[in-house]
Design a protein around this motif. Structure first.
Motif, PDB file in Angstrom:
ATOM      1  N   VAL A 110     -12.425 -28.615   9.288  1.00  0.00           N
ATOM      2  CA  VAL A 110     -12.685 -29.165  10.539  1.00  0.00           C
ATOM      3  C   VAL A 110     -11.429 -28.676  11.466  1.00  0.00           C
ATOM      4  N   ILE A 152      -9.723 -25.896  10.993  1.00  0.00           N
ATOM      5  CA  ILE A 152      -9.892 -24.481  11.303  1.00  0.00           C
ATOM      6  C   ILE A 152     -10.937 -24.384  12.410  1.00  0.00           C
ATOM      7  N   PHE A 153     -11.989 -25.150  12.218  1.00  0.00           N
ATOM      8  CA  PHE A 153     -12.904 -25.006  13.461  1.00  0.00           C
ATOM      9  C   PHE A 153     -12.294 -25.339  14.765  1.00  0.00           C
ATOM     10  N   VAL A 154     -11.687 -26.595  14.889  1.00  0.00           N
ATOM     11  CA  VAL A 154     -11.268 -27.097  16.157  1.00  0.00           C
ATOM     12  C   VAL A 154     -10.055 -26.228  16.739  1.00  0.00           C
ATOM     13  N   ALA A 160      -8.280 -23.226  15.194  1.00  0.00           N
ATOM     14  CA  ALA A 160      -8.390 -21.990  14.899  1.00  0.00           C
ATOM     15  C   ALA A 160      -9.312 -20.958  15.513  1.00  0.00           C
ATOM     16  N   LEU A 161     -10.517 -21.609  15.393  1.00  0.00           N
ATOM     17  CA  LEU A 161     -11.519 -20.834  16.053  1.00  0.00           C
ATOM     18  C   LEU A 161     -11.911 -21.297  17.189  1.00  0.00           C
ATOM     19  N   ARG A 166      -7.836 -21.816  19.305  1.00  0.00           N
ATOM     20  CA  ARG A 166      -7.394 -20.765  19.081  1.00  0.00           C
ATOM     21  C   ARG A 166      -5.697 -21.040  19.243  1.00  0.00           C
ATOM     22  N   PRO A 205      -3.741 -19.446  13.654  1.00  0.00           N
ATOM     23  CA  PRO A 205      -4.563 -18.741  13.044  1.00  0.00           C
ATOM     24  C   PRO A 205      -5.249 -19.391  11.720  1.00  0.00           C
ATOM     25  N   PRO A 206      -6.452 -19.137  11.343  1.00  0.00           N
ATOM     26  CA  PRO A 206      -7.470 -19.755  10.551  1.00  0.00           C
ATOM     27  C   PRO A 206      -6.809 -19.606   9.051  1.00  0.00           C
ATOM     28  N   ALA A 207      -5.967 -18.647   8.666  1.00  0.00           N
ATOM     29  CA  ALA A 207      -5.733 -18.184   7.404  1.00  0.00           C
ATOM     30  C   ALA A 207      -4.365 -17.420   7.302  1.00  0.00           C
ATOM     31  N   LEU A 208      -3.842 -17.197   6.039  1.00  0.00           N
ATOM     32  CA  LEU A 208      -2.573 -16.440   5.598  1.00  0.00           C
ATOM     33  C   LEU A 208      -1.455 -16.991   5.839  1.00  0.00           C
ATOM     34  N   GLN A 259       1.266 -20.150  10.837  1.00  0.00           N
ATOM     35  CA  GLN A 259       0.406 -19.920  10.083  1.00  0.00           C
ATOM     36  C   GLN A 259       0.355 -20.969   9.115  1.00  0.00           C
ATOM     37  N   ILE A 297      -8.741 -22.117   0.924  1.00  0.00           N
ATOM     38  CA  ILE A 297      -9.540 -22.239   2.357  1.00  0.00           C
ATOM     39  C   ILE A 297      -8.588 -21.369   3.251  1.00  0.00           C
ATOM     40  N   PHE A 298      -7.107 -21.236   3.009  1.00  0.00           N
ATOM     41  CA  PHE A 298      -6.227 -20.791   4.015  1.00  0.00           C
ATOM     42  C   PHE A 298      -5.650 -19.464   3.405  1.00  0.00           C
ATOM     43  N   ALA A 299      -6.281 -19.043   2.408  1.00  0.00           N
ATOM     44  CA  ALA A 299      -5.733 -17.990   1.908  1.00  0.00           C
ATOM     45  C   ALA A 299      -4.239 -17.945   1.656  1.00  0.00           C
TER      46      ALA A 299
END
Lengths: 304, 565
Positions: free
Chosen positions: A148, A150-152, A154-155, A158, A161-164, A170, A250-252
């Motif tokens: 949720v 990430i969706f709100v 990160a994607l 914006r 970032p969604p990962a790393l 991050q 989830i977040f690598a």
């Protein structure tokens, strides 16, 4: 001091039991470390088994393993033969510590004031609203909250970032996701602890002395009210460090948590052993730390 | 008082919930009503020539002679270069360390002429002796090379690996001088040049291996000879590879740097691509349920892939020791439905053992959905309407995708044949153990071609092959495959293999279900990328088009996507 030494010595038999149980349990799982969808040629497989001494009787392997562990040699990982188990765990540990630490920091910074406020304003809106929110925090699992967020953030927005794992931005979403459950716990523990303390005589005395409510809460009540929080922090830290498997996935995030699951699936015997022993040691150490801190926070507790 | 307080608390809880869910839905609906962009990921190239992609799970090994697996291979092919390198579109051999090569008329002797200007990253020259040493190492009896068996077409290679031949000089790999490598085969192997491009044949630097042992691939030690060199590695995180300025063909390498992220969560990979953190999300890394949502974007690319998804029978036990039963079950599977409803047409229904995509190969007729004929066969085998059929288990490794397909097939067997089949799933290690030791009845399997030849799918059904895993053996099949291996004339060879496949389809040890395809996300500005049937993408040919989004769209790599067997 004597107390600490005694506790540290008591770690050894505990770790030995953990090591023994893990060693035989992972060996009981069907299959072995060297299987693949494409058959490994029999000659190559035999060479691998011999290289790692897996062709020896189990008890011989066990004895050799204990001897090596006593010298802090956990051997090479079977899955990643170019790296030793120690290297792998030590490479991932700082990241897990940072993630877990950040999550707990967020949890304390938000949870303690919210809990204290809720206790001070018991049964008002300032109590019920944050506490229902806390209830929500405890109930929403990571694998829901993470996506949720990430969706709100990160994607869609914006902002992050969604990962790393690298820059500060991050770290925001994984730390927040991991902290949610601890924010809730800490807020509730603080509230409970505070409520219990504020009913005690020394608080009544403080109030009777004419101290302002803020001083009473901040200087007197909080110190005792935080005891349950402190005892929770030890296991919470251990859990945040190694139990962040879902968040790491989830977040690598390249932390220790992922090895917990993957090493067992891969039958990477040495890595499983290394990670489990490391977790056991961490848990014991953190509990010890909590006991020591208890001594500072509560004069009634004496370390013996 | 108490009652009122409880009511008020409940109101607060509900308001909180309503606010939170409301916010989530508001965001969600705002997203779905927004006009669709042409690209799912980023459309503008990054400022620098750095290619970033998700490489899948952390590679086990960086040692090309020992490794297996796609993520490992992608890194190795970027760091090392073999005698020949695949053309990015046709996969035909192009000069690599060798500038030219000759094959003797009988197809048994290959001579490779190496370039004299090829260097290892430590400055040493790359010579024919490096190849001799690297290949013999893979074949050494004590070395655990996963792909050692693909060297067995070379004379005496297998005997040396098995230890029955001690003398390495009798293996058909010799250096005539520093720049001439001679390879002698046991039988003419028309796909030998395909094999040579596979990563186990990549050279390694002897002195580095001898100095550091297993740890030679550490970023501080590794010595390579390819277009890129390793400059950073963090486990479960990333590899950073910089352009190798001493590479012989560096003038044609336009990327300055390649960053390969190691992670195994498919959703996270797609999130990263969506957020513009990667330029390429390779095949296999897109969850099936995403396909209907991303397939209409222009950066979505699908192409044929030499791989099959099938069920294998354990033919050593009843009821599957009877070919009629196996065929009945195969004919009761409606492949079209599975592909359409469960895989969203991202795969192709397939009834053969050999995957589609081999030009000139005369495919025998595959198994087709025919429930009436299936019922007849089953009755002939002694189970009319499924009566008297023993209880049977279908095994798959734990995964939602495999479960969905297993459930569909379970339902089809129930509906068309009246059979009750139980589903069992096991995690990977246990599943591997069960299938290799024949401790199963029906099991999910899949196979990806190692090289561009139908043999890549058929050799495994030979009696003694470790990948057979059914217990099925047929002397005629074995001799046809052996004969094909000695046949140089391609149409004749293909005909022999097709005949072998026909036998396999009649006996049906494998129940084919669908053929794989490559499904990947590639940013519109990435050039030099082509969908290939082995999912091989030499990174040295990648570059970024900087003409702006309009031009980029016009010349999107979709134009060059196609079947290139």
């Amino acid at each position: 001091m004597k107390f600490v030494v005694r506790r540290l010595l008591a770690m050894i038999p505990t770790l030995w039991v953990v090591a023994t149980i893990t060693f035989f349990m992972i060996r009981m799982a069907p299959g072995g470390p060297f299987q693949s969808e494409r058959e490994i040629p029999a000659e190559a497989k035999a060479a691998l088994q011999a290289q790692y001494g897996l062709d020896q009787p189990l008890l011989v392997q066990y004895g050799r393993y204990l001897k090596n562990v006593a010298r802090f040699d956990f051997g090479p990982s079977y899955k990643f033969p170019a790296r030793s188990v120690r290297e792998i765990v030590m490479g991932a540990l700082p990241i897990s510590l940072e993630l877990g630490g950040l999550a707990l920091l967020i949890a304390i910074v938000i949870g303690v004031p919210v809990g204290a406020l809720a206790a001070a304003r018991q049964n008002t809106f300032l109590d019920h609203f944050p506490m229902s929110f806390a209830m929500l925090g405890v109930s929403i699992p990571n694998f829901v909250l993470g996506p949720v967020l990430i969706f709100v953030f990160a994607l869609t927005l914006r902002w992050f970032p969604p990962a790393l794992w690298g820059d500060a931005n991050q770290k925001v979403l994984p730390a927040l996701t991991l902290s949610a459950v601890y924010v809730a716990y800490i807020a509730r523990l603080t509230r409970g602890g505070m409520l219990e303390v504020t009913r005690q005589d020394f608080i009544r005395t403080a109030r009777a002395k004419g101290l302002s409510e803020t001083v009473v809460i901040a200087r007197h009540a909080l110190r005792g009210g935080l005891l349950p929080v402190v005892s929770f922090l030890g296991p919470a830290m251990a859990r945040a460090v190694t139990g962040s498997i879902v968040v790491e996935k989830i977040f690598a995030v390249p932390g220790v948590g992922q090895y917990f699951v993957n090493a067992a699936f891969n039958r990477d015997y040495t890595l499983v052993m290394g990670v489990v022993l490391f977790y056991a040691a961490l848990l014991i150490m953190l509990n010890l730390l909590v006991d020591v801190m208890y001594g500072f926070l509560d004069p009634r507790v004496r370390l013996e | 008082m108490g009652a009122r307080r409880r009511t008020r608390r409940r109101v607060i809880v509900f308001t909180t919930l309503a606010v939170v869910t409301g916010a989530v839905f508001a965001v969600a609906s705002a997203r779905t009503t927004a006009p669709r962009r042409a690209y799912f990921g980023r459309a503008e190239p990054p400022a620098d020539d750095v290619l970033r992609f998700t490489n899948g799970a952390e590679p086990e090994l960086l040692d090309p002679g020992l490794m297996s697996g796609q993520p490992d291979g992608r890194i190795a092919r970027s760091l090392f270069e073999g005698l020949v390198a695949p053309h990015p579109r046709t996969l035909a051999p192009t000069p690599g360390m060798a500038t030219r090569w000759e094959v003797s008329p009988d197809g048994l002797h290959y001579t490779f002429h190496l370039r004299s200007n090829a260097r290892w990253t430590n400055g040493d020259r790359v010579t024919a002796h490096d190849f001799v040493w690297s290949w013999l190492r893979v074949l050494h009896p004590k070395i655990a090379a996963r792909y050692a068996d693909i060297f067995y077409v070379i004379r005496n290679a297998q005997a040396y690996k098995k230890g029955t031949l001690q003398d390495a000089s009798q293996v058909g790999i010799h250096a005539a001088d520093d720049t001439t490598l001679v390879v002698d085969l046991d039988a003419p192997t028309p796909y030998f040049m395909q094999l040579v491009m596979y990563y186990p044949f990549l050279p390694v630097h002897r002195a580095t291996l001898e100095k550091y042992g297993d740890r030679w691939t550490h970023v501080d030690h590794i010595v390579t000879n390819g277009a890129f060199k390793l400059t950073f590695h963090r486990q479960n995180d990333r590899f950073i590879m910089d352009r190798n300025d001493d590479y012989w063909d560096v003038a044609n390498v336009r990327l300055k740097r390649v960053v390969a992220y190691s992670l195994d969560d498919l959703t996270t990979m797609v999130n990263m691509y969506r957020a513009g953190m990667t330029d390429w999300n390779p095949s296999g890394y897109l969850p099936a349920q995403y396909i209907p949502f991303v397939r209409d974007y222009d950066d979505y690319h699908a192409g044929p892939y030499l791989g099959t998804y099938f069920y294998s029978f354990n033919v050593t036990q009843p009821p599957f020791d009877d070919a009629r039963v196996r065929r009945a079950l195969a004919m009761a599977v409606d492949r079209e439905r599975i592909v359409k409803y469960l895989l969203h047409d991202s795969r192709a229904p397939w009834g053969n053992v050999v995957s589609p995509g081999f030009e000139g190969y005369p495919y025998p007729e595959g198994v087709r959905f025919d429930p009436a004929a299936a019922r007849e066969l089953l009755a002939a085998a002694g189970y009319p309407q499924g009566r008297g059929f023993p209880s049977v288990e279908l095994l798959f490794n734990t995964s939602q995708d495999h479960r969905k397909i297993a459930e569909a097939i379970q339902e089809m067997w129930k509906q068309h044949l009246g059979l009750d089949v139980k589903l069992t799933n096991q995690e990977w290690g246990s599943y591997m153990q069960s299938t290799t030791k024949l401790q199963y009845q029906v099991a999910r399997r899949s196979w990806i071609a190692d090289y561009l030849d139908p043999n890549s799918f058929l050799f495994m059904l030979r009696s003694a092959d470790g990948n057979n895993r059914t217990g099925w053996s047929d002397a005629r099949f074995d001799s046809l495959i052996a004969l094909a291996g000695r046949t140089l004339d391609e149409p004749r060879r293909f005909a022999l293999m097709a005949e072998a496949e026909r036998i396999a389809l009649e006996a049906m040890p494998y129940l084919p279900i669908y053929a794989y395809s490559t499904v990947e996300l590639v940013a519109p500005y990435v050039r030099g990328f082509y969908s290939t049937p082995t999912d091989t993408h030499p990174l040295k040919h990648f570059y970024f088009e900087r003409g702006g989004a309009q031009e980029a769209a016009a010349a999107a790599p979709g134009a060059s996507v196609g079947s290139t067997p």
